[in-house]
Design an enzyme around this catalytic site. Structure first.
Site, mmCIF file in Angstrom:
data_model
loop_
_atom_site.group_PDB
_atom_site.id
_atom_site.type_symbol
_atom_site.label_atom_id
_atom_site.label_comp_id
_atom_site.label_asym_id
_atom_site.label_seq_id
_atom_site.Cartn_x
_atom_site.Cartn_y
_atom_site.Cartn_z
ATOM 1 N N ASP A 1 0.842 -1.206 0.000
ATOM 2 C CA ASP A 1 0.000 0.000 0.000
ATOM 3 C C ASP A 1 0.874 1.252 0.000
ATOM 4 O O ASP A 1 2.022 1.221 0.439
ATOM 5 C CB ASP A 1 -0.849 0.054 1.274
ATOM 6 C CG ASP A 1 -1.789 -1.120 1.387
ATOM 7 O OD1 ASP A 1 -2.112 -1.724 0.349
ATOM 8 O OD2 ASP A 1 -2.191 -1.425 2.529
HETATM 9 N N1 URA Z 1 -1.193 -5.812 4.058
HETATM 10 C C1 URA Z 1 -1.626 -4.536 4.077
HETATM 11 O O1 URA Z 1 -2.618 -4.223 4.706
HETATM 12 N N2 URA Z 1 -0.953 -3.616 3.368
HETATM 13 C C2 URA Z 1 0.170 -3.893 2.674
HETATM 14 O O2 URA Z 1 0.766 -3.001 2.061
HETATM 15 C C3 URA Z 1 0.620 -5.215 2.670
HETATM 16 C C4 URA Z 1 -0.081 -6.153 3.365
#
Ligand code: URA
Length: 230
Positions: free
Chosen positions: A103
């Site tokens: 993310d």
């Molecule tokens: N899980 C999440 O919530 N975000 C990420 O970036 C990776 C795994």
């Protein structure tokens, strides 16, 4: 022997159409001699220069980045900076792309490769490659949270997660090891346990550890690390 334009496009240097333009302008040298026809057949091992830049032979490449927060894991985006902007020119030219995604607000270990088979193996649910995250969250994880993660957490939308290992570190910190990659998975797993995630960093993918790679830096895997992936 192979066509010049094909060699250039396969190396990810440019399209065949651009190869034609470069050659017509007299910008392409093969073993020191200007070649003006992009359909000319040349030896694949030739030394090729385009406007003075040496063409690096196409090779399979796997790199690790310590992704900073604020960059989206995408090859292009109209509104945000992308992780591609952090790649040096030489790596970009090899056509590497992100493996899976982190993310925008997540930092840590992000792999890139131009090896389609390896890419598939790393993200396919069948192979279930492990990923470990360091998490800072509201509240402390309890023994019951740890057990629920082992049993398989049910997310708020009803999706069932595979068994995961949470290790409490105290002071609203923990690590979690998962074997899949659903959208916002870690944040949603902690939300289902009643803990809002404030900080998330991926520290391991399969046998690969982020180590002390500085934020925003990217490096090729070592021969030893490559062996561990096979
Ligand atoms: N899980 C999440 O919530 N975000 C990420 O970036 C990776 C795994």
């Amino acid at each position: 022997m192979e066509r010049l334009d094909r060699i250039l496009s396969q190396a990810g240097f440019c399209s065949r159409k651009d190869a034609l333009r470069y050659a017509r302008k007299g910008l392409v040298k093969v073993n020191g001699v200007v070649v003006r026809r992009s359909d000319e057949k040349i030896d694949e091992d030739s030394r090729i220069e385009i406007d003075g830049v040496l063409l690096e032979p196409h090779r399979l490449m796997v790199c690790m980045m310590n992704k900073p927060q604020g960059f989206v894991t995408s090859t292009s985006d109209d509104r945000s900076r992308t992780v591609m902007e952090l790649l040096p020119e030489g790596m970009l030219r090899q056509g590497i792309v992100p493996v899976g995604r982190l993310d925008k607000d997540t930092e840590g270990l992000l792999l890139f490769t131009n090896d389609g088979d390896l890419h598939h193996r790393l993200i396919s649910p069948k192979h279930g490659v492990s990923k470990v995250y360091y998490v800072e969250h509201d509240g402390d994880v309890t023994d019951s949270d740890v057990q629920r993660a082992l049993d398989g957490i049910v997310l708020k939308d009803g999706s069932l997660c595979r068994s995961a290992v949470i290790t409490a570190l105290g002071d609203g910190r923990s690590t979690i090891e998962i074997h899949e990659g659903m959208y916002h998975q870690v944040r949603r797993m902690y939300a289902a346990l009643g803990h809002h995630v404030n900080f998330l960093r991926r520290i391991q993918v399969g046998p690969l550890a982020l180590g002390d790679l500085p934020s925003g830096e990217v490096r090729e895997l070592t021969a030893e690390e490559m062996k561990g992936l096979n």
